[in-house]
Design an enzyme around this catalytic site. Structure first.
Site, short mmCIF file in Angstrom:
data_model
loop_
_atom_site.label_atom_id
_atom_site.label_comp_id
_atom_site.label_asym_id
_atom_site.label_seq_id
_atom_site.Cartn_x
_atom_site.Cartn_y
_atom_site.Cartn_z
N ARG A 114 39.73 39.01 39.10
CA ARG A 114 40.43 39.35 40.21
C ARG A 114 40.04 41.10 40.46
O ARG A 114 39.55 41.80 39.56
CB ARG A 114 41.90 39.38 40.21
CG ARG A 114 42.62 38.03 40.40
CD ARG A 114 44.07 38.18 40.16
NE ARG A 114 44.38 38.22 38.58
CZ ARG A 114 45.42 38.36 38.28
NH1 ARG A 114 46.62 37.97 39.20
NH2 ARG A 114 45.77 38.54 37.06
N LYS A 170 45.58 44.25 36.55
CA LYS A 170 46.32 44.16 35.08
C LYS A 170 46.34 45.54 34.57
O LYS A 170 45.87 46.62 35.06
CB LYS A 170 45.38 43.33 34.17
CG LYS A 170 45.25 41.90 34.54
CD LYS A 170 46.64 41.22 34.72
CE LYS A 170 47.33 40.97 33.48
NZ LYS A 170 48.44 40.28 33.61
N TYR A 188 50.02 46.02 37.88
CA TYR A 188 50.94 45.34 37.19
C TYR A 188 51.07 45.75 35.79
O TYR A 188 49.95 46.16 35.16
CB TYR A 188 50.60 44.24 36.95
CG TYR A 188 50.83 43.29 38.21
CD1 TYR A 188 51.82 42.91 38.90
CD2 TYR A 188 49.62 42.54 38.92
CE1 TYR A 188 52.32 41.89 39.91
CE2 TYR A 188 49.81 41.66 39.90
CZ TYR A 188 51.12 41.59 40.51
OH TYR A 188 51.30 40.94 41.71
N HIS A 192 53.97 45.38 33.32
CA HIS A 192 54.77 44.55 32.17
C HIS A 192 55.04 45.34 31.10
O HIS A 192 54.80 44.93 29.69
CB HIS A 192 53.99 43.09 31.99
CG HIS A 192 53.85 42.47 33.15
ND1 HIS A 192 54.79 42.01 33.88
CD2 HIS A 192 52.80 42.19 33.85
CE1 HIS A 192 54.36 41.13 34.98
NE2 HIS A 192 53.13 41.37 34.89
N GLU A 199 55.13 44.84 39.54
CA GLU A 199 56.40 43.96 39.38
C GLU A 199 57.75 44.45 39.26
O GLU A 199 58.73 43.53 39.58
CB GLU A 199 55.99 43.33 37.98
CG GLU A 199 56.56 44.25 36.86
CD GLU A 199 55.19 45.09 36.40
OE1 GLU A 199 55.37 45.84 35.23
OE2 GLU A 199 54.22 45.14 36.96
N ASP A 249 53.43 37.26 30.08
CA ASP A 249 53.28 38.45 30.08
C ASP A 249 54.32 39.29 30.07
O ASP A 249 54.25 40.36 30.21
CB ASP A 249 52.02 38.83 31.34
CG ASP A 249 52.80 38.43 32.63
OD1 ASP A 249 53.95 37.87 32.71
OD2 ASP A 249 52.15 38.31 33.63
#
Length: 371
Positions: free
Chosen positions: A15, A75, A94, A96, A118, A270
């Site tokens: 991506r 990511k 993102y 996480h 997120e 994740d």
């Protein structure tokens, strides 16, 4: 503002954070967009597509980080990127954090501004930047689970939809949020018998109203989970606590109660995973077996369908990126409560409760960094 879009370097991540259409929306508002060469190739977007949209191409990831005031990614940064990040640089991606302490500490050390997709949260508690990838991951969970149920792939040899005279496959979905809802819809569409569990009775009432007849709702507790895993062919872990580590709903001892060849797909991997025996895997090595139960725990599932995923992600993130670029992150977060909730680590301080609690770190008031 100067916006940088580096190429994703996490294993098999195809991506990219911004489509050419998104780049055009930013450049026509007067912002500068720099894209690393071939960053969009995995999603089907070539360098010339970005240049036609007004973006400029830079040859290396270091060039992009050196140039940009705001970095847009998909990511979380990996170790090779840590030293490229500058103090006060805005990272919009993102993260996480709660599932990986080294990343958290690296971002604290960098003194960058980390705004996590997120945890951007609307007043109704929905997560608009997590939804599109959750939709993709939920649907993929069934697509992948159905594939790995085939005997050559290590599964029980069950066809989810069955055939006349043969009972269809049994699917258990843990969590009735976006991931779980999409997984249940996909499984039901294939003709499987589906149980979807959640701890919210209001959510279960909603799902009972909108789901087809081959989907049943069941209240989630340990007793019910232990009961239904015994007959399940495919189990999907779809539990999310925003910004915090997912709880372990399936423990190691439960594997012995499952049929050999049962498939577990943990979409929450994740965020630490909701299956105790899960560990992150990759698209090139996606599965492993414990106690004759096959685990599929790819941490970037939507990366396998990057064309769909990249467009869906940009559709969601672009309005927020426009706010951040146009107003600066401090003013944008002062004026937008959803964006303010996206702030996790700011200039060396943890400002998001779930991250602080995960690693027993001090929690600083988020409003202090907006003054």
């Amino acid at each position: 503002m100067i916006i940088g879009v580096p190429k994703e370097i996490k294993t098999e991540e195809n991506r990219v954070a911004l489509t050419p259409a998104g780049a055009l929306e930013l450049t026509k508002r007067g912002h500068e967009v720099y894209v690393q060469s071939t960053a969009g190739a995995g999603s089907g977007f070539e360098d010339q597509d970005y240049e036609a949209a007004g973006a400029r191409i830079l040859p290396t990831i270091k060039d992009v980080y050196d140039k940009a005031e705001m970095i847009m990614k998909v990511k979380e940064p990996i170790e090779a990127e840590y030293d490229l990040i500058r103090e006060d640089q805005l990272l919009f991606t993102y993260f996480h954090f709660a599932s990986y302490e080294p990343l958290t500490r690296a971002m604290i050390k960098s003194k960058a501004v980390c705004l996590a997709y997120e945890t951007v949260e609307l007043p109704d508690r929905s997560l608009p930047l997590l939804v599109p990838m959750s939709e993709v991951a939920g649907r993929m969970a069934i697509q992948e689970g159905a594939k790995y149920l085939e005997k050559p792939s290590g599964g029980r040899g069950v066809l989810l939809g069955g055939v006349p005279g043969v009972r269809p496959g049994q699917v258990l979905v843990l969590g009735g949020g976006v991931v779980g809802t999409q997984a249940a819809k996909m499984a039901a569409g294939l003709g499987a018998q589906v149980i979807i569990m959640d701890i919210s009775l209001s959510r279960l009432r909603y799902l009972a109203d909108v789901m087809p007849a081959n989907v049943q709702t069941v209240y989630s507790n340990e007793y019910n989970i232990r009961h239904y895993i015994k007959e399940a062919d495919l189990i999907v872990g779809a539990v999310l606590i925003p910004g915090a580590k997912a709880p372990n709903l399936i423990t190691r001892d439960m594997l012995k109660e499952m049929h050999a060849g049962t498939v577990l797909v943990d979409v929450a991997v994740d965020q630490g995973g909701c299956i105790e025996t899960c560990r992150p895997t990759t698209h090139s090595d996606p599965t492993f077996v414990i106690d004759d139960v096959l685990h599929y725990c790819v941490a970037n599932m939507p990366g396998a369908v990057p064309y769909t995923s990249t467009i869906a992600l940009t559709n969601a993130t672009l309005p927020y990126a426009i706010q951040l670029a146009g107003k600066g992150w401090q003013q944008a977060c002062r004026e937008s409560e959803p964006l303010k909730k996206g702030l996790n680590v700011v200039r060396g301080k943890v400002v998001y409760k779930g991250v602080a609690e995960a690693f027993d770190l001090p929690l600083d008031p988020v409003d202090d960094c907006l003054k």
